[in-house]
Design an enzyme around this catalytic site. Structure first.
Site, PDB file in Angstrom:
ATOM      1  N   GLU A  42       0.887  -1.163   0.000  1.00  0.00           N
ATOM      2  CA  GLU A  42       0.000   0.000   0.000  1.00  0.00           C
ATOM      3  C   GLU A  42       0.925   1.213   0.000  1.00  0.00           C
ATOM      4  O   GLU A  42       1.558   1.521   1.005  1.00  0.00           O
ATOM      5  CB  GLU A  42      -0.896  -0.002   1.251  1.00  0.00           C
ATOM      6  CG  GLU A  42      -1.779   1.235   1.351  1.00  0.00           C
ATOM      7  CD  GLU A  42      -2.478   1.374   2.707  1.00  0.00           C
ATOM      8  OE1 GLU A  42      -2.825   0.357   3.335  1.00  0.00           O
ATOM      9  OE2 GLU A  42      -2.642   2.522   3.150  1.00  0.00           O
ATOM     10  N   ARG A  46       1.235  10.039   0.980  1.00  0.00           N
ATOM     11  CA  ARG A  46       1.844  10.989   1.913  1.00  0.00           C
ATOM     12  C   ARG A  46       3.151  11.534   1.347  1.00  0.00           C
ATOM     13  O   ARG A  46       3.662  12.543   1.812  1.00  0.00           O
ATOM     14  CB  ARG A  46       2.156  10.292   3.238  1.00  0.00           C
ATOM     15  CG  ARG A  46       0.925  10.044   4.059  1.00  0.00           C
ATOM     16  CD  ARG A  46       1.252   9.179   5.241  1.00  0.00           C
ATOM     17  NE  ARG A  46       0.150   8.279   5.467  1.00  0.00           N
ATOM     18  CZ  ARG A  46       0.056   7.471   6.492  1.00  0.00           C
ATOM     19  NH1 ARG A  46       1.007   7.429   7.402  1.00  0.00           N
ATOM     20  NH2 ARG A  46      -0.995   6.694   6.624  1.00  0.00           N
ATOM     21  N   THR A  70      -3.650   6.382   1.785  1.00  0.00           N
ATOM     22  CA  THR A  70      -3.818   7.794   2.147  1.00  0.00           C
ATOM     23  C   THR A  70      -4.360   8.592   0.956  1.00  0.00           C
ATOM     24  O   THR A  70      -3.921   9.699   0.667  1.00  0.00           O
ATOM     25  CB  THR A  70      -2.508   8.424   2.685  1.00  0.00           C
ATOM     26  OG1 THR A  70      -1.836   7.486   3.538  1.00  0.00           O
ATOM     27  CG2 THR A  70      -2.794   9.665   3.519  1.00  0.00           C
ATOM     28  N   LYS A 130     -10.966  -1.193   6.009  1.00  0.00           N
ATOM     29  CA  LYS A 130      -9.789  -0.930   6.830  1.00  0.00           C
ATOM     30  C   LYS A 130     -10.302  -0.449   8.186  1.00  0.00           C
ATOM     31  O   LYS A 130     -11.308   0.259   8.253  1.00  0.00           O
ATOM     32  CB  LYS A 130      -8.964   0.159   6.141  1.00  0.00           C
ATOM     33  CG  LYS A 130      -7.866   0.780   7.002  1.00  0.00           C
ATOM     34  CD  LYS A 130      -6.946   1.624   6.141  1.00  0.00           C
ATOM     35  CE  LYS A 130      -6.053   2.512   6.994  1.00  0.00           C
ATOM     36  NZ  LYS A 130      -4.745   2.732   6.412  1.00  0.00           N
TER      37      LYS A 130
HETATM   38  C1  3PG Z   1      -1.794   3.713   7.923  1.00  0.00           C
HETATM   39  O1  3PG Z   1      -1.858   4.699   7.221  1.00  0.00           O
HETATM   40  O2  3PG Z   1      -2.430   2.696   7.648  1.00  0.00           O
HETATM   41  C2  3PG Z   1      -1.031   3.796   9.182  1.00  0.00           C
HETATM   42  O3  3PG Z   1      -0.442   5.031   9.338  1.00  0.00           O
HETATM   43  C3  3PG Z   1      -0.031   2.738   9.395  1.00  0.00           C
HETATM   44  O4  3PG Z   1       0.119   2.705  10.748  1.00  0.00           O
HETATM   45  P1  3PG Z   1       1.494   2.284  11.445  1.00  0.00           P
HETATM   46  O5  3PG Z   1       2.518   3.227  10.909  1.00  0.00           O
HETATM   47  O6  3PG Z   1       1.227   2.470  12.915  1.00  0.00           O
HETATM   48  O7  3PG Z   1       1.745   0.858  11.062  1.00  0.00           O
END
Ligand code: 3PG
Length: 214
Positions: A42, A46, A70, A130
């Site tokens: 994924e 960002r 994101t 999710k």
């Molecule tokens: C996401 O966008 O799914 C999360 O920011 C991932 O979370 P983590 O960095 O705590 O694994």
């Protein structure tokens, strides 16, 4: 479940990736993930070069299931699809983006963490959502509580998941797969620690197997 959801379920973990330098890192990173038994990514919007990273992974590793995370706008859905993304992940439940993804025919996993989010997902006929941010929103206890009124969903928790708590999630049949950045941190990527990434993926796959068989 659609083909993407089946793939996620069989792999058990989905790396959540932020690539600042996709031209340099996308290909070695994809190789490291595949070597670790985790042919999925994924790639989050960002970082500015997300579409470039998606395209490099998608074009060079057809066995990989690559999507965009994101995603905040329908324009980003278009950008991700043009780069070859096979799925879209949004941090929250945005009905406009869900409807758009269904219209253009790409798998969508909206971030859901409340009964209202689940209810909206239900109206769209989604089967997998999710759950974000997982640990901060109540973790597996909350996911189980949400499954009582909404037993139709499989869930992909993300947020605060790591090698220590992965099994606690995976052993619950409501979990399709867990997302996380712990195997693809900025330190690992920026310093080219590809072998460590492969090791973290292998450990994750082992944990998933054990949790499901035990
Ligand atoms: C996401 O966008 O799914 C999360 O920011 C991932 O979370 P983590 O960095 O705590 O694994």
């Amino acid at each position: 479940m659609n083909e993407i959801e089946k793939k996620f379920q069989s792999i058990g973990v989905v790396p959540v990736i932020k690539l600042n330098n996709p031209e340099r890192d996308a290909i070695p990173l994809a190789k490291a993930l595949i070597a670790g038994g985790v042919p999925a990514a994924e790639v989050t919007f960002r970082a500015a070069g997300a579409a470039t990273a998606i395209k490099l992974m998608h074009d060079n590793f057809p066995e990989m299931c690559v999507g965009a995370g994101t995603v905040l706008t329908t324009a980003q859905v278009d950008e991700a699809m043009a780069a070859g993304a096979e799925f879209i992940v949004t941090p929250g439940m945005d009905p406009e983006i869900v409807a758009y993804c269904q219209k253009v025919g790409i798998a969508i996993f909206p971030g859901c963490s409340t009964p209202t989010d689940y209810h909206t997902a239900y109206k769209f006929g989604l089967e997998v959502v999710k759950f974000f941010p997982a640990e901060q929103s109540g973790g597996i206890a909350k996911i189980k509580a949400m499954s009582a009124p909404f037993p139709m969903f499989k869930v992909m928790p993300t947020g605060g998941i790591n090698l220590k708590n992965l099994a606690d999630y995976i052993k619950n049949p409501v979990i399709a797969a867990c997302g996380g950045s712990y195997m693809v941190t900025a330190d690992l990527i920026d310093n080219g620690k590809w072998d460590e990434i492969t090791e973290l993926c292998k450990k994750s796959v082992e944990i998933v197997k054990e949790a499901r068989n035990g």
